[in-house]
Design a protein around this motif. Structure first.
Motif, PDB file in Angstrom:
ATOM      1  N   ALA A  22      29.791  33.345  28.093  1.00  0.00           N
ATOM      2  CA  ALA A  22      28.421  33.701  28.522  1.00  0.00           C
ATOM      3  C   ALA A  22      28.321  35.231  28.766  1.00  0.00           C
ATOM      4  CB  ALA A  22      27.530  32.709  29.424  1.00  0.00           C
ATOM      5  N   PRO A  23      27.358  35.906  28.486  1.00  0.00           N
ATOM      6  CA  PRO A  23      27.256  37.196  28.856  1.00  0.00           C
ATOM      7  C   PRO A  23      27.239  37.448  30.539  1.00  0.00           C
ATOM      8  CG  PRO A  23      25.520  36.855  27.100  1.00  0.00           C
ATOM      9  CD  PRO A  23      26.167  35.511  27.489  1.00  0.00           C
ATOM     10  N   SER A  24      27.982  38.585  30.812  1.00  0.00           N
ATOM     11  CA  SER A  24      28.103  38.764  32.109  1.00  0.00           C
ATOM     12  C   SER A  24      26.794  39.567  32.719  1.00  0.00           C
ATOM     13  CB  SER A  24      29.225  39.547  32.660  1.00  0.00           C
ATOM     14  OG  SER A  24      29.433  39.849  33.947  1.00  0.00           O
ATOM     15  N   GLY A  25      25.932  39.309  32.875  1.00  0.00           N
ATOM     16  CA  GLY A  25      24.569  40.090  33.428  1.00  0.00           C
ATOM     17  C   GLY A  25      23.330  39.216  33.712  1.00  0.00           C
ATOM     18  N   SER A  26      22.090  39.783  33.342  1.00  0.00           N
ATOM     19  CA  SER A  26      21.056  39.047  33.432  1.00  0.00           C
ATOM     20  C   SER A  26      20.039  38.869  32.387  1.00  0.00           C
ATOM     21  CB  SER A  26      20.285  39.549  34.624  1.00  0.00           C
ATOM     22  OG  SER A  26      19.095  39.041  34.560  1.00  0.00           O
ATOM     23  N   GLN A  27      19.590  37.771  32.172  1.00  0.00           N
ATOM     24  CA  GLN A  27      18.426  37.612  30.867  1.00  0.00           C
ATOM     25  C   GLN A  27      17.082  37.419  31.775  1.00  0.00           C
ATOM     26  OE1 GLN A  27      20.988  34.880  28.431  1.00  0.00           O
ATOM     27  NE2 GLN A  27      20.372  36.430  26.804  1.00  0.00           N
ATOM     28  N   GLN A  33      12.854  44.032  30.797  1.00  0.00           N
ATOM     29  CA  GLN A  33      12.083  44.837  30.410  1.00  0.00           C
ATOM     30  C   GLN A  33      12.287  46.182  31.007  1.00  0.00           C
ATOM     31  OE1 GLN A  33       9.404  44.623  28.182  1.00  0.00           O
ATOM     32  NE2 GLN A  33      10.459  42.600  27.772  1.00  0.00           N
ATOM     33  N   LYS A  34      12.520  46.127  32.284  1.00  0.00           N
ATOM     34  CA  LYS A  34      12.894  47.326  32.878  1.00  0.00           C
ATOM     35  C   LYS A  34      13.870  48.235  32.381  1.00  0.00           C
ATOM     36  CE  LYS A  34      10.860  46.103  37.449  1.00  0.00           C
ATOM     37  NZ  LYS A  34      11.159  45.639  38.915  1.00  0.00           N
ATOM     38  N   THR A  35      15.118  47.515  31.951  1.00  0.00           N
ATOM     39  CA  THR A  35      16.173  48.049  31.371  1.00  0.00           C
ATOM     40  C   THR A  35      15.950  48.624  30.069  1.00  0.00           C
ATOM     41  OG1 THR A  35      17.529  46.152  32.591  1.00  0.00           O
ATOM     42  CG2 THR A  35      18.516  47.305  30.686  1.00  0.00           C
ATOM     43  N   ARG A  36      15.100  47.674  29.293  1.00  0.00           N
ATOM     44  CA  ARG A  36      14.637  48.305  27.894  1.00  0.00           C
ATOM     45  C   ARG A  36      13.806  49.359  27.889  1.00  0.00           C
ATOM     46  NH1 ARG A  36       9.913  48.308  25.882  1.00  0.00           N
ATOM     47  NH2 ARG A  36       9.568  48.269  23.626  1.00  0.00           N
ATOM     48  N   ALA A 264      20.888  37.136  21.925  1.00  0.00           N
ATOM     49  CA  ALA A 264      19.344  37.877  22.517  1.00  0.00           C
ATOM     50  C   ALA A 264      19.820  39.086  23.403  1.00  0.00           C
ATOM     51  CB  ALA A 264      18.681  36.570  23.286  1.00  0.00           C
ATOM     52  N   ASN A 265      18.816  39.841  23.490  1.00  0.00           N
ATOM     53  CA  ASN A 265      19.155  41.196  24.371  1.00  0.00           C
ATOM     54  C   ASN A 265      19.422  40.429  25.914  1.00  0.00           C
ATOM     55  OD1 ASN A 265      18.431  42.409  22.328  1.00  0.00           O
ATOM     56  ND2 ASN A 265      16.671  43.171  22.957  1.00  0.00           N
ATOM     57  N   PHE A 266      20.222  41.366  26.591  1.00  0.00           N
ATOM     58  CA  PHE A 266      20.246  41.042  28.158  1.00  0.00           C
ATOM     59  C   PHE A 266      20.786  42.321  28.867  1.00  0.00           C
ATOM     60  CE2 PHE A 266      24.708  40.441  26.407  1.00  0.00           C
ATOM     61  CZ  PHE A 266      25.552  41.028  27.800  1.00  0.00           C
ATOM     62  N   THR A 267      20.553  42.226  30.172  1.00  0.00           N
ATOM     63  CA  THR A 267      21.071  43.476  30.965  1.00  0.00           C
ATOM     64  C   THR A 267      22.565  43.008  31.390  1.00  0.00           C
ATOM     65  OG1 THR A 267      18.845  43.407  31.505  1.00  0.00           O
ATOM     66  CG2 THR A 267      20.559  44.752  33.059  1.00  0.00           C
ATOM     67  N   ASP A 268      23.461  43.824  31.357  1.00  0.00           N
ATOM     68  CA  ASP A 268      24.721  43.590  31.771  1.00  0.00           C
ATOM     69  C   ASP A 268      24.956  43.887  33.247  1.00  0.00           C
ATOM     70  OD1 ASP A 268      25.298  46.529  32.163  1.00  0.00           O
ATOM     71  OD2 ASP A 268      26.700  46.607  30.518  1.00  0.00           O
ATOM     72  N   ALA A 269      26.328  43.541  33.921  1.00  0.00           N
ATOM     73  CA  ALA A 269      26.352  43.767  35.035  1.00  0.00           C
ATOM     74  C   ALA A 269      26.227  45.225  35.837  1.00  0.00           C
ATOM     75  CB  ALA A 269      27.821  43.238  35.609  1.00  0.00           C
ATOM     76  N   ASN A 270      26.454  46.161  34.758  1.00  0.00           N
ATOM     77  CA  ASN A 270      26.156  47.437  35.080  1.00  0.00           C
ATOM     78  C   ASN A 270      24.621  47.952  34.911  1.00  0.00           C
ATOM     79  OD1 ASN A 270      28.845  47.874  35.871  1.00  0.00           O
ATOM     80  ND2 ASN A 270      29.276  48.010  33.689  1.00  0.00           N
ATOM     81  N   GLY A 271      23.712  47.294  34.648  1.00  0.00           N
ATOM     82  CA  GLY A 271      22.307  47.649  34.423  1.00  0.00           C
ATOM     83  C   GLY A 271      21.990  48.218  33.088  1.00  0.00           C
ATOM     84  N   LYS A 272      22.937  47.944  32.222  1.00  0.00           N
ATOM     85  CA  LYS A 272      22.799  48.486  30.913  1.00  0.00           C
ATOM     86  C   LYS A 272      22.445  47.671  29.740  1.00  0.00           C
ATOM     87  CE  LYS A 272      25.462  50.774  27.039  1.00  0.00           C
ATOM     88  NZ  LYS A 272      27.052  51.083  26.423  1.00  0.00           N
ATOM     89  N   LEU A 273      21.488  47.736  28.967  1.00  0.00           N
ATOM     90  CA  LEU A 273      20.962  46.979  27.842  1.00  0.00           C
ATOM     91  C   LEU A 273      22.156  46.617  26.875  1.00  0.00           C
ATOM     92  CD1 LEU A 273      18.412  45.384  26.719  1.00  0.00           C
ATOM     93  CD2 LEU A 273      18.137  47.518  25.561  1.00  0.00           C
TER      94      LEU A 273
END
Length: 389
Positions: A22-27, A33-36, A264-273
């Protein structure tokens, strides 16, 4: 180790394997939205093509047909605000129409049609076509259809700015071109019908499973490729990019290949989209038998774009800046203005003059200087101007 511990470990194994893949970060939706927003602001400040790249001499200069005044309320597409293009349009338009005041509300294309049918907007702007539910809401409110006008061509390679969609495979794949019918066979499945551009259900586009294409041999490849399965990759089916595949290629059907892997888009552990399209390309980079859709800006050294034909036999059109600008490539993006115009009545004069300005040499020069969306060709622009008559 006790039998109980072994059993517990086996029960946890699927969760561990899932976590590893799974992606390492946040969905989280709000964090995303803030990352985008940061992602879009960064691109909004950049110019991706020189303003003189496109010959706009064939476009008509804006000449006011009448002087108008009052407040013009425009809702929708945030990318016009993020890039500053909306402000440029307003400043230049008001030089020749000083009696106009423009009230912008450019938070999201998702607000455009709702504001229009609710009477809060004079113009709704989107970077994608109208959705089925949006058109239905307008029709039920007014008992006629919304007026749709293309205002620019989408970008070639700028994420977010309605970029053209490419069809991509691994570079080792011998395939170089595909038709819409072949892509339907690859990405689609048996269907009972589909929604047409008229937003009506068409049973005549039904097809059976015999038209499914599930191996590379079905596309004429031989040798090691003949019996290899086609591994399809795509974007979340709620994203507008997937609708831009489903509508023209799957004939408006929601029946997709049962094996498609979606991202789907997600925010990675470094805050990058991390976009869904990036993830598609990363998987194609590792999968010699994969195929997917997305933007050319995500191309890797081990992936390639295919030439695409709408009809069997061609012409097959490669994905380039030139073919996107001249609109010969069949999977371009577009931006749209939506107007509430009752059939048989004229367009509100201030709305008409503003759209005539956008659909002029000056309006499209502003698009070109912004360097993300692409200016319309002369023939496309004239087609849209006729909708104001």
């Amino acid at each position: 180790m006790s039998a109980l511990k072994i059993a517990a470990g086996l029960l946890l194994l699927p969760a561990i394997l899932f976590a590893a893949s799974a992606p390492s970060g946040s969905q989280d939706a709000l964090e995303l939205q803030k990352t985008r927003e940061r992602f879009v602001r960064e691109r909004g400040a950049k110019t991706f093509y020189p303003a003189d790249r496109f010959d706009l001499s064939g476009l008509p200069a804006y000449q006011p047909e009448e002087q108008v005044s009052g407040k013009l309320r425009i809702w929708g597409n945030n990318y016009l605000a993020d890039s500053g293009l909306a402000q440029v349009w307003e400043e230049e338009f008001r030089k020749v129409q000083p009696g106009i005041q423009i009230e912008w509300n450019l938070k999201s294309a998702a607000t455009a049609l709702g504001a229009l049918w609710a009477g809060a907007a004079d113009i709704g702007i989107t970077g994608r076509g109208i959705l089925w539910s949006e058109r239905l809401a307008f029709q039920r409110e007014y008992d006629y259809d919304v007026t749709e006008i293309v205002s620019s061509t989408g970008s070639y390679n700028v994420a977010g700015w309605s970029n053209a969609l490419g069809i991509f495979v691994h570079k080792d794949n011998p395939i170089s071109k595909l038709t819409f019918a072949q892509l339907d066979g690859i990405f689609g499945a048996a269907r009972e019908g589909g929604w047409g551009p008229d937003f009506e259900w068409h049973r005549e586009v039904a097809r059976g499973p015999e038209k499914n294409i599930r191996t590379w041999g079905q596309l004429g490849l031989t040798g090691e490729w003949k019996d290899k399965p086609i591994n399809p990759y795509g974007l979340n089916l709620r994203y507008e990019q997937s609708l831009r595949i489903a509508n023209p290629i799957l004939m408006g059907s929601d029946k997709w290949n049962e094996r498609i892997k979606l991202f789907a888009n997600f925010t990675d552990a470094n805050g990058k989209l991390i976009t869904a399209a990036q993830q598609v390309m990363e998987h194609l980079d590792e999968d010699r038998y994969g195929i997917g859709y997305g933007g050319v800006m995500n191309l890797t050294p081990r992936t390639k774009a295919l030439a695409i034909a709408e009809k069997d036999g061609g012409p097959y059109v490669p994905l380039t800046l030139e073919t996107v600008h001249d609109r010969s490539y069949p999977l371009i993006g577009e931006t749209f203005f939506y107007v509430n115009r009752k059939p048989g009545t004229p367009v509100d004069p201030k709305v008409r003059e503003f759209i005539r300005y956008i659909l002029s040499r000056q309006g499209q020069q502003a698009v070109a200087r912004d360097g993300k969306y692409l200016p319309l060709t002369a023939s496309a622009l004239q087609d849209q101007r006729r909708k104001l008559d």
